[in-house]
Enzyme design. Structure first.
Site, PDB file in Angstrom:
ATOM      1  N   GLU A 130      49.050  40.129  50.627  1.00 33.88           N
ATOM      2  CA  GLU A 130      49.944  41.734  49.630  1.00 33.88           C
ATOM      3  C   GLU A 130      48.650  41.529  48.696  1.00 33.88           C
ATOM      4  O   GLU A 130      48.031  40.866  48.372  1.00 33.88           O
ATOM      5  CB  GLU A 130      51.182  41.253  49.062  1.00 33.88           C
ATOM      6  CG  GLU A 130      52.642  41.313  50.146  1.00 33.88           C
ATOM      7  CD  GLU A 130      53.255  40.427  49.530  1.00 33.88           C
ATOM      8  OE1 GLU A 130      53.412  40.373  47.739  1.00 33.88           O
ATOM      9  OE2 GLU A 130      54.608  40.146  49.860  1.00 33.88           O
ATOM     10  N   LYS A 132      46.997  41.496  45.123  1.00 32.08           N
ATOM     11  CA  LYS A 132      47.723  41.300  44.330  1.00 32.08           C
ATOM     12  C   LYS A 132      47.146  41.437  42.141  1.00 32.08           C
ATOM     13  O   LYS A 132      46.342  42.100  42.088  1.00 32.08           O
ATOM     14  CB  LYS A 132      46.805  39.538  43.603  1.00 32.08           C
ATOM     15  CG  LYS A 132      47.578  38.719  42.772  1.00 32.08           C
ATOM     16  CD  LYS A 132      46.789  37.358  42.176  1.00 32.08           C
ATOM     17  CE  LYS A 132      47.240  36.284  41.080  1.00 32.08           C
ATOM     18  NZ  LYS A 132      47.492  37.067  39.183  1.00 32.08           N
ATOM     19  N   ASP A 134      47.579  43.184  38.723  1.00 30.16           N
ATOM     20  CA  ASP A 134      47.444  42.627  37.745  1.00 30.16           C
ATOM     21  C   ASP A 134      48.078  42.931  36.332  1.00 30.16           C
ATOM     22  O   ASP A 134      47.699  44.141  35.855  1.00 30.16           O
ATOM     23  CB  ASP A 134      45.787  42.815  37.745  1.00 30.16           C
ATOM     24  CG  ASP A 134      44.614  41.966  36.423  1.00 30.16           C
ATOM     25  OD1 ASP A 134      46.171  40.949  36.111  1.00 30.16           O
ATOM     26  OD2 ASP A 134      44.063  42.217  35.442  1.00 30.16           O
ATOM     27  N   TYR A 243      58.234  43.079  44.542  1.00 32.82           N
ATOM     28  CA  TYR A 243      57.169  41.690  46.034  1.00 32.82           C
ATOM     29  C   TYR A 243      57.773  40.691  46.083  1.00 32.82           C
ATOM     30  O   TYR A 243      57.246  39.877  46.904  1.00 32.82           O
ATOM     31  CB  TYR A 243      55.770  41.388  45.348  1.00 32.82           C
ATOM     32  CG  TYR A 243      55.647  41.001  44.239  1.00 32.82           C
ATOM     33  CD1 TYR A 243      55.339  39.941  43.904  1.00 32.82           C
ATOM     34  CD2 TYR A 243      54.306  42.001  43.462  1.00 32.82           C
ATOM     35  CE1 TYR A 243      55.618  39.243  42.504  1.00 32.82           C
ATOM     36  CE2 TYR A 243      54.923  41.334  41.826  1.00 32.82           C
ATOM     37  CZ  TYR A 243      54.822  40.185  41.781  1.00 32.82           C
ATOM     38  OH  TYR A 243      55.148  39.375  40.593  1.00 32.82           O
ATOM     39  N   LYS A 331      41.793  35.152  44.798  1.00 34.24           N
ATOM     40  CA  LYS A 331      41.165  36.106  43.682  1.00 34.24           C
ATOM     41  C   LYS A 331      39.725  36.767  43.876  1.00 34.24           C
ATOM     42  O   LYS A 331      38.816  36.086  44.810  1.00 34.24           O
ATOM     43  CB  LYS A 331      40.243  35.764  42.207  1.00 34.24           C
ATOM     44  CG  LYS A 331      42.343  35.082  41.613  1.00 34.24           C
ATOM     45  CD  LYS A 331      42.761  35.552  40.599  1.00 34.24           C
ATOM     46  CE  LYS A 331      42.681  35.739  39.374  1.00 34.24           C
ATOM     47  NZ  LYS A 331      43.420  35.857  38.087  1.00 34.24           N
ATOM     48  N   CYS A 425      29.592  27.311   6.987  1.00 33.29           N
ATOM     49  CA  CYS A 425      30.560  28.578   7.600  1.00 33.29           C
ATOM     50  C   CYS A 425      31.069  29.560   7.477  1.00 33.29           C
ATOM     51  O   CYS A 425      30.429  29.536   5.816  1.00 33.29           O
ATOM     52  CB  CYS A 425      32.556  27.820   7.163  1.00 33.29           C
ATOM     53  SG  CYS A 425      33.533  29.101   7.379  1.00 33.29           S
ATOM     54  N   CYS A 428      34.088  30.212   5.057  1.00 35.01           N
ATOM     55  CA  CYS A 428      33.968  29.843   3.791  1.00 35.01           C
ATOM     56  C   CYS A 428      32.933  29.499   2.008  1.00 35.01           C
ATOM     57  O   CYS A 428      33.258  28.855   1.984  1.00 35.01           O
ATOM     58  CB  CYS A 428      35.768  29.065   3.572  1.00 35.01           C
ATOM     59  SG  CYS A 428      34.912  27.214   4.548  1.00 35.01           S
ATOM     60  N   CYS A 441      34.544  24.325  11.165  1.00 35.50           N
ATOM     61  CA  CYS A 441      34.816  24.056   9.457  1.00 35.50           C
ATOM     62  C   CYS A 441      35.253  23.751   9.248  1.00 35.50           C
ATOM     63  O   CYS A 441      36.454  23.390   9.403  1.00 35.50           O
ATOM     64  CB  CYS A 441      34.738  25.878   9.594  1.00 35.50           C
ATOM     65  SG  CYS A 441      35.326  25.808   7.211  1.00 35.50           S
ATOM     66  N   CYS A 447      39.888  27.867   4.374  1.00 36.29           N
ATOM     67  CA  CYS A 447      38.987  28.966   4.850  1.00 36.29           C
ATOM     68  C   CYS A 447      39.537  29.334   5.359  1.00 36.29           C
ATOM     69  O   CYS A 447      40.692  29.482   5.839  1.00 36.29           O
ATOM     70  CB  CYS A 447      38.312  27.880   6.418  1.00 36.29           C
ATOM     71  SG  CYS A 447      37.565  29.162   7.089  1.00 36.29           S
TER      72      CYS A 447
HETATM   73  S1  IVH Z   1      54.339  36.376  44.338  1.00 32.76           S
HETATM   74  C1  IVH Z   1      55.998  32.420  43.740  1.00 32.76           C
HETATM   75  N1  IVH Z   1      53.377  38.399  44.893  1.00 32.76           N
HETATM   76  O1  IVH Z   1      50.574  36.946  40.025  1.00 32.76           O
HETATM   77  C2  IVH Z   1      55.368  33.277  44.278  1.00 32.76           C
HETATM   78  N2  IVH Z   1      53.197  37.273  42.530  1.00 32.76           N
HETATM   79  O2  IVH Z   1      50.713  33.478  39.159  1.00 32.76           O
HETATM   80  C3  IVH Z   1      56.010  34.317  42.713  1.00 32.76           C
HETATM   81  N3  IVH Z   1      51.420  39.034  40.992  1.00 32.76           N
HETATM   82  O3  IVH Z   1      53.167  35.845  37.546  1.00 32.76           O
HETATM   83  C4  IVH Z   1      54.541  35.588  43.291  1.00 32.76           C
HETATM   84  N4  IVH Z   1      51.421  40.205  42.245  1.00 32.76           N
HETATM   85  O4  IVH Z   1      53.080  37.867  38.039  1.00 32.76           O
HETATM   86  C5  IVH Z   1      53.357  37.681  43.796  1.00 32.76           C
HETATM   87  N5  IVH Z   1      52.261  39.970  45.440  1.00 32.76           N
HETATM   88  C6  IVH Z   1      52.086  39.430  44.783  1.00 32.76           C
HETATM   89  C7  IVH Z   1      51.958  39.571  43.426  1.00 32.76           C
HETATM   90  C8  IVH Z   1      52.181  39.009  42.271  1.00 32.76           C
HETATM   91  C9  IVH Z   1      50.576  39.957  41.396  1.00 32.76           C
HETATM   92  C10 IVH Z   1      51.438  37.732  39.959  1.00 32.76           C
HETATM   93  C11 IVH Z   1      52.669  37.492  38.926  1.00 32.76           C
HETATM   94  C12 IVH Z   1      52.218  36.462  39.004  1.00 32.76           C
HETATM   95  C13 IVH Z   1      50.626  35.918  38.788  1.00 32.76           C
HETATM   96  C14 IVH Z   1      50.898  34.816  39.879  1.00 32.76           C
END
Ligand code: IVH
Length: 685
Positions: A130, A132, A134, A243, A331, A425, A428, A441, A447
């Site tokens: 899937e 990820k 943001d 998701y 990532k 600093c 201060c 500092c 400060c």
């Molecule tokens: S699954 C237990 N799927 O990534 C697994 N997370 O630290 C639960 N995120 O806080 C997460 N896209 O906000 C999952 N397709 C996806 C995601 C996803 C984004 C985020 C989610 C989570 C962070 C991972």
């Protein structure tokens, strides 16, 4: 009366309808509007014109006005015009909202794959891949097909109720689409995101109105979703993707892929990019393809997620404290760009740490304008040999502060003098000292930069959550000498606050009230708020649970502290040092004189049900009431006799009493029967 497929919008006068006809029409309109919302906001494939949609909506409003008894919380008309809430209430999640282990390198993903390898009974469809997203992770709950509530992730166990704002997001249905087998309880995880186009337009408007632009779409979404007033959210370009399953009561899918097929049938938006794969090779191709597609998606993703598909295998693998063993976030490398460094300034943080910061000619890095980047410390500046005027490569990873990666050599261009850390600093004037690679500092609260940082931290959400006390106000309070230590916050009257720029009667009263109501605080938050070095919110909780009261913690020696699992010498030294320090003792005394009240923490008994509260009603077959209470207590849970905001589970046996009705009126309480209770005793929540 088919408003779904070819709506006839030539409506009769409401008065000409019988009450049954009105009710039928209201139902049909709601279903049709939900369906057209789904086509428009989720599928991007509308089937009726905007005019027809507006006519259906207006008719529904007209009928609900004429027949108020037909109004309902899950009507599409409830998306707008809801009143603001006073504060964001806490919500315990249906099950823990874990995070993901994140890696950058292919061989780390290969290792993950090897760890999974002997688990699969079939060679097919091992994983689901899937994007990820943001954005901002939220829990969304439906009861019997109706939206019940939604919450932010918070600390993973408990979040904040943001139902009023989620309801304004058109892509989130208020009722699931008619379907046989709707689960009686469905808790899902979704990501709230702001698409790039909407983000740019919103920031443009903010700048035109003299407001600070948001740093990136994620921050924008996060800031907006926690508003108290839904009218400030309803016109914002937010959407969401579902998701993950948190909890289901009803027919449960067998695999994650099955769930992802079910969700759109219920009208819930899932990514079109989700894909089943059967090998590591395919997972690699997916990662590569998504990296290429990244800038064309219209919203930000920062990697892909690889998840085991089969729920039984997931269950066998289990989870670690914060993340599941069955998934990994792969990532993308960070986004990079080239620009010119115009100056290096030194910033003083809350702890007194001096950080060199590069000021840059503004540059767009993956849709976000960057004009500052951290250089961490003096060694780093020396090693990278960056000076003002140099051309540099900068990198941005998600919402992390951008970094200067390297200098680009330019032949023949004269360079300025190398950077040197100041001896005093910049705020201060105290003589600075060095510890490892960092300069500090020693000014402490004398400060202004540190005092300002301390106030901001003290008031921050996870600390004492003093709303209306932001960076600007903290700066003004320090500049005007109105706050010389944290305790002074509690001396501020409404008239004092009104002297600050931007405050009028109402806002001054709001800040005053927020400060006053922060006087009662749990020990964990208070410890975190004090800003003790190396004590983040997690460590503050560990300390609060282990010592139970501030007095006991203050009296603890370094070795007492180190007896606590998770507390090492660094934390122990910092905590005992903090309480021995004369200035800190004075600040604490001041706070207590001003009426700060710390609620002690009941030391939880260890056990799999630690932190969970049960209430029982009616007769159980296998246990008497006191046996059942004893059972949960043995596992570390609490059993109380009446329903309260602390209650997590109401166990309803035969002939339940009025507690059942009370629990039904409280969306955060899970009502369970004996069979599920038995399962919890065996397997935990
Ligand atoms: S699954 C237990 N799927 O990534 C697994 N997370 O630290 C639960 N995120 O806080 C997460 N896209 O906000 C999952 N397709 C996806 C995601 C996803 C984004 C985020 C989610 C989570 C962070 C991972």
């Amino acid at each position: 009366m088919d408003f779904k497929h070819d709506p006839d919008t030539d409506f009769k006068d409401p008065e000409a309808l019988s009450s049954q006809e009105a009710e039928d029409q209201v139902q049909a309109l709601r279903e049709a509007i939900a369906y057209h919302d789904y086509l428009y906001y989720v599928k991007n494939r509308p089937e009726i014109s905007d005019e027809t949609y507006d006519a259906l909506f207006a008719r529904l409003q007209e009928l609900e006005n004429a027949w108020p008894e037909l109004q309902s919380d899950d009507s599409p008309t409830c998306r707008v015009g809801a009143p603001p809430v006073d504060s964001l209430k806490k919500r315990k999640h249906a099950s823990a909202m874990l995070s993901l282990d994140a890696v950058l390198k292919e061989d780390e993903v290969a290792q993950f794959h090897h760890r999974m390898a002997d688990r699969f009974s079939s060679e097919k469809d091992k994983y689901v891949m899937e994007p990820k997203f943001d954005g901002l992770s939220v829990e969304v709950v439906y009861r019997n097909g109706s939206f019940a509530y939604g919450a932010t992730r918070g600390d993973g166990q408990t979040g904040e109720d943001i139902s009023h704002n989620l309801k304004t997001i058109n892509a989130m249905p208020l009722r699931l689409q008619k379907n046989k087998n709707l689960p009686s309880f469905l808790a899902l995880r979704a990501e709230v995101i702001m698409p790039m186009e909407g983000f740019s337009a919103l920031n443009k408007k903010r700048v035109e109105n003299g407001k600070e632009p948001f740093a990136n779409p994620r921050n924008a979404a996060a800031g907006i979703i926690r508003q108290l007033d839904p009218s400030k959210v309803q016109d914002k370009p937010l959407t969401l993707f579902f998701y993950e399953l948190l909890e289901i009561e009803g027919t449960a899918p067998e695999s994650h892929w099955d769930l992802l097929q079910k969700l759109p049938e219920w009208g819930l938006k899932v990514s079109e990019k989700n894909k089943k794969v059967s090998s590591f090779e395919e997972a690699k191709q997916y990662h590569q393809r998504m990296k290429e597609a990244r800038d064309k998606l219209g919203f930000e993703i920062d990697g892909v997620v690889m998840k085991v598909n089969d729920y039984r295998i997931r269950e066998d693998l289990g989870t670690r404290q914060r993340s599941p063993r069955w998934a990994i976030a792969w990532k993308f490398e960070h986004k990079k760009e080239i620009t010119r460094l115009t100056d290096i300034v030194v910033q003083v943080g809350r702890t007194g740490k001096l950080t060199p910061v590069a000021l840059l000619e503004p540059v767009d890095v993956g849709g976000v304008t960057v004009s500052r980047a951290t250089l961490h410390n003096a060694d780093e500046v020396r090693q990278k040999d960056v000076r003002s005027g140099d051309k540099v490569r900068i990198e941005r990873a998600g919402d992390v502060i951008p970094e200067v990666v390297e200098r680009l050599k330019e032949q023949g261009r004269p360079r300025s003098e190398p950077f040197a850390m100041p001896e005093n600093c910049p705020v201060c004037g105290s003589g600075i000292f060095q510890e490892g690679a960092y300069h500090f500092c020693p000014g402490g609260l004398a400060c202004h930069a540190q005092l300002e940082g301390a106030i901001i931290h003290y008031a921050s959400r996870q600390a004492l959550n003093i709303t209306h006390l932001g960076n600007k106000t903290a700066r003004a309070l320090v500049e005007k000498n109105m706050v010389k230590d944290i305790g002074d916050l509690y001396e501020l009257g409404i008239d004092d606050i009104k002297k600050l720029e931007g405050f009028a009667d109402k806002s001054a009263k709001q800040l005053y009230d927020a400060i006053q109501s922060s006087k009662k605080a749990g020990l964990d938050r208070f410890l975190f708020a004090l800003g003790i070095r190396h004590v983040g919110i997690h460590m503050a909780r560990v300390l609060a649970k282990s010592f139970g009261s501030l007095e006991k913690l203050q009296q603890a020696s370094g070795s007492d502290l180190q007896k606590v699992p998770e507390v090492g010498p660094r934390v122990a030294e910092s905590v005992s040092g903090f309480f021995c320090d004369k200035t800190n003792q004075k600040v604490l005394k001041h706070l207590f004189e001003k009426g700060i009240e710390i609620t002690d923490v009941r030391k939880n008994k260890e056990g799999p049900l630690k932190g969970v509260t049960f209430v029982f009603t009616g007769e159980l077959e296998a246990y008497t009431r006191s046996e059942a209470e004893q059972k949960v207590k043995e596992q570390g849970a609490r059993a109380t006799s009446s329903i309260s905001s602390q209650t997590d589970y109401l166990v309803a046996g035969k002939d339940p009493g009025k507690k059942l009705e009370q629990a039904k009126n409280n969306n955060s309480i899970r009502i369970i029967h004996e069979e599920k209770f038995q399962k919890i005793l065996e397997k935990g929540v």
